[in-house]
Structures are given as C-alpha cells and as structure tokens.
Design a protein around this motif. Sequence first.
Motif, mmCIF file in Angstrom:
data_model
loop_
_atom_site.group_PDB
_atom_site.id
_atom_site.type_symbol
_atom_site.label_atom_id
_atom_site.label_comp_id
_atom_site.label_asym_id
_atom_site.label_seq_id
_atom_site.Cartn_x
_atom_site.Cartn_y
_atom_site.Cartn_z
ATOM 1 N N ASN A 247 19.590 36.205 38.004
ATOM 2 C CA ASN A 247 19.822 37.634 37.751
ATOM 3 C C ASN A 247 20.770 38.221 38.797
ATOM 4 O OD1 ASN A 247 18.072 37.506 35.582
ATOM 5 N ND2 ASN A 247 16.313 38.298 36.719
ATOM 6 N N LEU A 248 20.585 37.815 40.046
ATOM 7 C CA LEU A 248 21.430 38.301 41.135
ATOM 8 C C LEU A 248 22.862 37.779 40.975
ATOM 9 C CD1 LEU A 248 21.419 39.961 43.724
ATOM 10 C CD2 LEU A 248 20.708 37.913 44.969
ATOM 11 N N ARG A 249 22.983 36.513 40.583
ATOM 12 C CA ARG A 249 24.324 35.934 40.369
ATOM 13 C C ARG A 249 25.074 36.708 39.286
ATOM 14 N NH1 ARG A 249 27.134 33.413 36.977
ATOM 15 N NH2 ARG A 249 25.430 33.391 35.452
ATOM 16 N N LYS A 250 24.393 36.997 38.178
ATOM 17 C CA LYS A 250 25.021 37.736 37.076
ATOM 18 C C LYS A 250 25.407 39.149 37.517
ATOM 19 C CE LYS A 250 22.665 35.303 33.299
ATOM 20 N NZ LYS A 250 21.629 35.411 32.235
ATOM 21 N N LYS A 251 24.535 39.770 38.304
ATOM 22 C CA LYS A 251 24.806 41.126 38.789
ATOM 23 C C LYS A 251 26.083 41.152 39.626
ATOM 24 C CE LYS A 251 23.231 45.416 39.690
ATOM 25 N NZ LYS A 251 22.868 46.415 38.687
ATOM 26 N N ILE A 252 26.244 40.168 40.515
ATOM 27 C CA ILE A 252 27.439 40.100 41.360
ATOM 28 C C ILE A 252 28.674 39.795 40.511
ATOM 29 C CG2 ILE A 252 28.558 38.791 43.226
ATOM 30 C CD1 ILE A 252 25.722 38.459 44.447
ATOM 31 N N GLU A 253 28.528 38.881 39.562
ATOM 32 C CA GLU A 253 29.653 38.510 38.699
ATOM 33 C C GLU A 253 30.133 39.703 37.874
ATOM 34 O OE1 GLU A 253 30.791 34.911 35.574
ATOM 35 O OE2 GLU A 253 28.736 35.678 35.630
ATOM 36 N N CYS A 254 29.211 40.568 37.465
ATOM 37 C CA CYS A 254 29.569 41.711 36.621
ATOM 38 C C CYS A 254 30.021 42.929 37.428
ATOM 39 C CB CYS A 254 28.374 42.114 35.748
ATOM 40 S SG CYS A 254 27.932 40.853 34.527
ATOM 41 N N THR A 255 29.908 42.868 38.740
ATOM 42 C CA THR A 255 30.329 43.976 39.594
ATOM 43 C C THR A 255 31.831 43.880 39.864
ATOM 44 O OG1 THR A 255 28.159 44.064 40.665
ATOM 45 C CG2 THR A 255 29.995 45.106 41.822
ATOM 46 N N HIS A 256 32.500 45.008 39.788
ATOM 47 C CA HIS A 256 33.949 45.006 40.045
ATOM 48 C C HIS A 256 34.214 45.095 41.547
ATOM 49 C CE1 HIS A 256 38.218 45.767 39.631
ATOM 50 N NE2 HIS A 256 38.081 46.832 40.428
ATOM 51 N N PHE A 257 35.059 44.214 42.039
ATOM 52 C CA PHE A 257 35.505 44.216 43.429
ATOM 53 C C PHE A 257 37.020 44.420 43.458
ATOM 54 C CE2 PHE A 257 31.582 41.869 43.434
ATOM 55 C CZ PHE A 257 30.972 42.185 44.629
ATOM 56 N N GLU A 258 37.475 45.236 44.359
ATOM 57 C CA GLU A 258 38.922 45.460 44.480
ATOM 58 C C GLU A 258 39.634 44.149 44.792
ATOM 59 O OE1 GLU A 258 39.628 48.468 47.361
ATOM 60 O OE2 GLU A 258 38.208 49.884 46.461
ATOM 61 N N GLY A 259 40.705 43.862 44.050
ATOM 62 C CA GLY A 259 41.513 42.681 44.319
ATOM 63 C C GLY A 259 40.940 41.388 43.784
ATOM 64 N N GLU A 260 39.856 41.469 42.989
ATOM 65 C CA GLU A 260 39.239 40.239 42.504
ATOM 66 C C GLU A 260 40.115 39.496 41.493
ATOM 67 O OE1 GLU A 260 36.508 42.178 38.912
ATOM 68 O OE2 GLU A 260 35.518 41.296 40.658
ATOM 69 N N GLU A 261 41.126 40.187 40.964
ATOM 70 C CA GLU A 261 42.009 39.564 39.981
ATOM 71 C C GLU A 261 42.743 38.348 40.561
ATOM 72 O OE1 GLU A 261 42.188 42.747 40.929
ATOM 73 O OE2 GLU A 261 41.171 43.742 39.245
ATOM 74 N N SER A 262 42.893 38.334 41.895
ATOM 75 C CA SER A 262 43.610 37.221 42.529
ATOM 76 C C SER A 262 42.728 35.993 42.725
ATOM 77 C CB SER A 262 44.144 37.666 43.897
ATOM 78 O OG SER A 262 43.062 38.000 44.764
ATOM 79 N N GLN A 263 41.422 36.132 42.474
ATOM 80 C CA GLN A 263 40.514 34.995 42.626
ATOM 81 C C GLN A 263 40.756 33.972 41.510
ATOM 82 O OE1 GLN A 263 39.738 35.385 45.781
ATOM 83 N NE2 GLN A 263 37.614 34.779 45.447
ATOM 84 N N PRO A 264 40.417 32.685 41.749
ATOM 85 C CA PRO A 264 40.684 31.623 40.754
ATOM 86 C C PRO A 264 40.192 31.937 39.350
ATOM 87 C CG PRO A 264 40.013 30.648 42.826
ATOM 88 C CD PRO A 264 39.875 32.136 42.996
ATOM 89 N N LYS A 265 39.042 32.588 39.225
ATOM 90 C CA LYS A 265 38.513 32.895 37.897
ATOM 91 C C LYS A 265 38.572 34.393 37.592
ATOM 92 C CE LYS A 265 35.557 28.826 37.881
ATOM 93 N NZ LYS A 265 34.203 28.267 37.756
ATOM 94 N N GLY A 266 39.348 35.114 38.405
ATOM 95 C CA GLY A 266 39.532 36.532 38.169
ATOM 96 C C GLY A 266 38.334 37.389 38.510
ATOM 97 N N LYS A 267 37.328 36.815 39.161
ATOM 98 C CA LYS A 267 36.114 37.541 39.537
ATOM 99 C C LYS A 267 35.638 37.063 40.904
ATOM 100 C CE LYS A 267 33.865 39.858 37.175
ATOM 101 N NZ LYS A 267 33.852 41.321 37.021
ATOM 102 N N VAL A 268 34.992 37.962 41.650
ATOM 103 C CA VAL A 268 34.274 37.552 42.854
ATOM 104 C C VAL A 268 32.917 37.029 42.409
ATOM 105 C CG1 VAL A 268 33.137 38.329 44.964
ATOM 106 C CG2 VAL A 268 35.445 39.129 44.434
ATOM 107 N N THR A 269 32.638 35.780 42.728
ATOM 108 C CA THR A 269 31.385 35.154 42.294
ATOM 109 C C THR A 269 30.694 34.503 43.488
ATOM 110 O OG1 THR A 269 32.508 33.074 41.757
ATOM 111 C CG2 THR A 269 32.266 34.698 39.985
ATOM 112 N N VAL A 270 29.459 34.109 43.279
ATOM 113 C CA VAL A 270 28.692 33.435 44.333
ATOM 114 C C VAL A 270 28.030 32.186 43.766
ATOM 115 C CG1 VAL A 270 28.222 35.539 45.652
ATOM 116 C CG2 VAL A 270 26.611 34.818 43.876
ATOM 117 N N SER A 271 27.790 31.240 44.656
ATOM 118 C CA SER A 271 26.976 30.064 44.322
ATOM 119 C C SER A 271 25.654 30.192 45.061
ATOM 120 C CB SER A 271 27.692 28.785 44.748
ATOM 121 O OG SER A 271 28.918 28.648 44.070
ATOM 122 N N MET A 272 24.579 29.660 44.463
ATOM 123 C CA MET A 272 23.248 29.810 45.050
ATOM 124 C C MET A 272 22.470 28.502 45.003
ATOM 125 S SD MET A 272 21.927 33.505 43.716
ATOM 126 C CE MET A 272 22.999 34.936 43.657
ATOM 127 N N GLY A 273 21.684 28.285 46.042
ATOM 128 C CA GLY A 273 20.775 27.159 46.095
ATOM 129 C C GLY A 273 19.352 27.646 46.317
#
Length: 569
Positions: free
Chosen positions: A295-321
């Motif tokens: 749920n937290l991963r999806k929340k971060i993925e769906c949040t808009h971050f300034e300049g995220e368009e330059s990221q490899p997948k166009g979004k600021v994302t996180v990995s979790m263990g």
Amino acid sequence: MRRAKNNKQKQINDIVSVVKLAVLLLIGIILCENFIKSDSRIIWVPEVYYTLICLFIPLMVSVLIYLIWIFSTRNRFNKRYVDIINKIEIAVFIIVFSIIIFICGVNESQYKFLYLFIIITTTIQYGMKQGIVVSCISSLIILAMDIFMEPNIIVNTYFENDLILAGVFILTAWPLGFYVKIEAEHIKKLEELINIDGLTELYNHRYLCDSLAEKVKNGDRNSKPVSMIFIDIDYFKQYNDTHGHQKGDYVLRKIGEIIRGNVGKEDIAARYGGEEFAIILPDTNEEEAMQMAENLRKKIECTHFEGEESQPKGKVTVSMGVSVYPNKARNDIELIKSADDALYRAKFFNKNRVEAYTSILDEIKKNIDEKDIELVTSIKTLISVINAKDRYTYGHVERVVVYSRMIADKLKLSKREKEILIYGAYMHDIGKININKEVLMKKMRLTDEEWELLKQHPANGVEIIKSVESLKDIIPLIISHHERYDGNGYPNKLKGKEIPYLARILTVVDSFDAMTSNRPYNTRKTYEEAAEELEKCSGTQFDPEISAAFIEIVRKNEGEAFIEGVSDI
C-alpha cells in the motif's frame, strides 16, 4: 537518551520513595507523642511498654513491606498496573494522613501540613494535573473537618485559617507542576534533537536500532511477531545528479511525510541512512507487513514529485524488503540483515516492488540433520560476508537461482534434482570468502597470479561444506561449475559426460548471467548476444543439449518484464 531519561526517572522515584518512608517514620513519632502519656520516663512501665509494642511493631512491618515494594516488586509489574497501584498508593497516604489528623485533634490538629508531602511527591512524579487534584482533595478534607466539628458556629476561625492552608496546598502544586511540565518539555525537545532526523522528521538510525532491540524483547516476552520494512528510493542518485541535492532533499522530505502519514501509532518509522528508510511493526505478521508495504509503495508511486519525468520509468518509486521476527530472524540484528537482503532482492528484480525475505539455506535447514544445523547457519553467515564484500556476487547468485528454476522446469528434472541444482546455484560461489575484496572488486583485468587465486574458489567452497553430510550432493556442482565440455576448464579438466549433469546445467546459467551483467572488466551483452555466444560455444564450453534448451528459454522470454528484472542491477 532514553537510558538517561529512565535513569533520571528512577532516581526521582527513589528520592520520593525515601521521602515517603521518612513520612511514615514521622507518623510513628506523632503517634508516640499522642499515645504515650505516662509521666514516667522508665521504658519498662507496662502501659508504655504495651503501647510501644502496639504502635511500633505494625509501623515497622508496614515500613518494611513498603520498602520492599518500592525498591523491588513494583518494577516488575506492567506499566498499566503500576499506574493503578500508584493511584492506590496516593489514596492510602491521604487516608492515613486524614486518620492521623482525626486522631490528633481533627480541626485543632497541628499535623495538617502532612498533606504537603503527598502533594509535593505526587506533583514531582506525575505532574501538575495530578498534584492539583491531590491538593484539592486534601483541602476539601481539612475544610470538611472544620465544618463537621463546628457546624453551627458563626465565625469558624479554624475554617478561615485552613482556607489559607488550602491555598498553600494549591499554590504548592501549581508552580511546582509548571516547573515539572517545563522540564518535561525541555527533555522532550532534547529527545527530538537526538532521536529525530532533521530533514524527514522521522526517527533516526540510532533510535531505530534501540527501539528495535526493545520491540524484539517485548515480542519475545509476549510471543508476538515483530516485522520490519526496509525502503530504498529507486534511481535516487540519478535524480540527485539531474536536479541537484536540494531537490533530492525535497524528495526525501516528501517520502518521509508519506511514510509518517501511513504508519500506525505503535509503529516506528525512521530514516535509516541516505535514501533508505525503515519501519518497525510490532505485533505484525509477514502477511500484514507485506500488505502495508505494498500500500505504501503504491502511495509513493502515485504521488507526483517535481522532476520525476526524468526518472527511468517517469516516476519516483521505491523498492521494499520485508522480514519478520522470529520466523525469519533470531534477533534484532538478523532482522535488520534479512530485511536488507529482501530489499536488495526487490532492487535486483526490476525495482518498484516489495519482496519478502527468503533464504534457500533456511529451506535446506528443514531437510538436514539437526547436528548440521549450526554448520549451515555458519555457511549462511559466510554468504552474507561475501555479499557484503561484493554486491555483484549477491545479485549474480540470486539471478542464477532464478535461471536454474526455469531450466529445471524446461528439462523436466525430478524434484530432488531441482533442489540440488537450486542449492548448488545458491552456494556455488561460497569459496570466494577466501578471496580478497580487492581482487573481487578490481576494475581492471586480473593478473595471472590473481586469476590463479580466483580459480581456487570451487575447491575452497567444497572445503567449507564437505563436513555437512546433508549437503554432499551439492559438492559436484560447486567443484565442477567451471569445467568446460571440451575439457579445458578447471580445476580437474573434466570433459563431456565426465562433468556431472547438474554441474553442466549450472555452467550454462552461470556463464549466461556473467555475460549479461555489468562488470568493470566485462562489456555487458544483450540477451540475444549472450544467446548467440551460447550457440557459438555449444559443444566446446557448454553441453549442446543444455545450452539449446536454455537458449530457447531466453528467446521465448526476452522482452518480458520478468527477464528484464532478473538482470536489472
């Protein structure tokens, strides 16, 4: 800081307890003054003797019981029960003081000041609110005694005088309570400075580690699980390099805010370091922790971050263990390591995902003799050391295990053959523990001497596991995974079918991953280029049948996200 705070509170409690003991002894003196009325000063006069026995024996027994209670027994109770007992203790002191005043003249008593002791000690221990409550109760008691003893008098001088005393009670509790409140706020501010990360406003690394040790102890005591989530921002260095560190700090703050707003009251969220975060989840099993992490991963993925368009997948994302105590770890240190390992699995396998901790060696331990469990645990530790030395080895092993599962299904291996292949894939590089980190991480081609040293790792690996009877079937894979089909491999220069079948399979998948991985001295090949290399070396370096089967798997799956994720470093 927490230890210092607890020590300070303990010192205050001890001082207050000594004061209460002194008050009990003072009560004994007061009783003696009022009950021993004989003019005789001879201690053996029967009336005096019996009075002393009746007064002092119960008093000393009470003091002794209270002494044992405040300095030993009370600390063993749960905090909730201690709070209830403390309230009872305050009520008992008020009742005792009221009885003493009643015995010693009621409204004429000179011992009304006794209430000050319980007002002061209560305020110091529990704050202004409790202190004012006790002072008001004490005031009401002495004023009620004045009215009760002289109900019809027009001018009650005792009542007038005791109004002033009641004011003293309240004025004692009020400013003293303010002082206690100010000091508590000051301590809280210091705790924040020490325990809170200034950028994200989450807890810091030190507080997390201290809290984790405490939560694990509580979980062990109450037979409750403790889960942990490790979080890492994907491609954060790239974002920093593109937009600058101030924008990087903006991302850290925003993710910290999202984490803070999505954890429970009892959960502890912290910035572990750099772009890594961690969450401690008391009384939470793995399934619940995985759901929260997703749920937290999806929340971060769906949040808009300034300049995220330059990221490899166009979004600021996180990995979790995710890992959990005690199922996946024996203590707080292992819980951190296992959650960290799960995080690296998530980052290796395509990022922007949640991975639960799994260890093939944990699976092995279920199927081995009890006498070998300690040795296998030691092997697991050795593998962790290798991973710390060289993160490439960690990712390489994980990917080779995945490839081994795929080809085992393709070749229709038996269940036992598949297990041996997977276990061998997991431990095939364990002999690298004896190789210096400088050699493993060298950015230029190895010298002849260094190459000869590296070629010893299959034999070194066999030496490590040969004493474990349950792992004997893995030995041929470890010793032979660098043999060549044409006989030009090492260490034994075996040829063709002389090389164990499972070792020949391992050679193919091991070599494929080496070709498609980034290494300082190796240009990474595409999947098709690596497949072509397998075809080219089929019959010389690789078993033709096995290489053909694996080439089919690669070409069938090329372009799928899963295969892309397996090689993502």
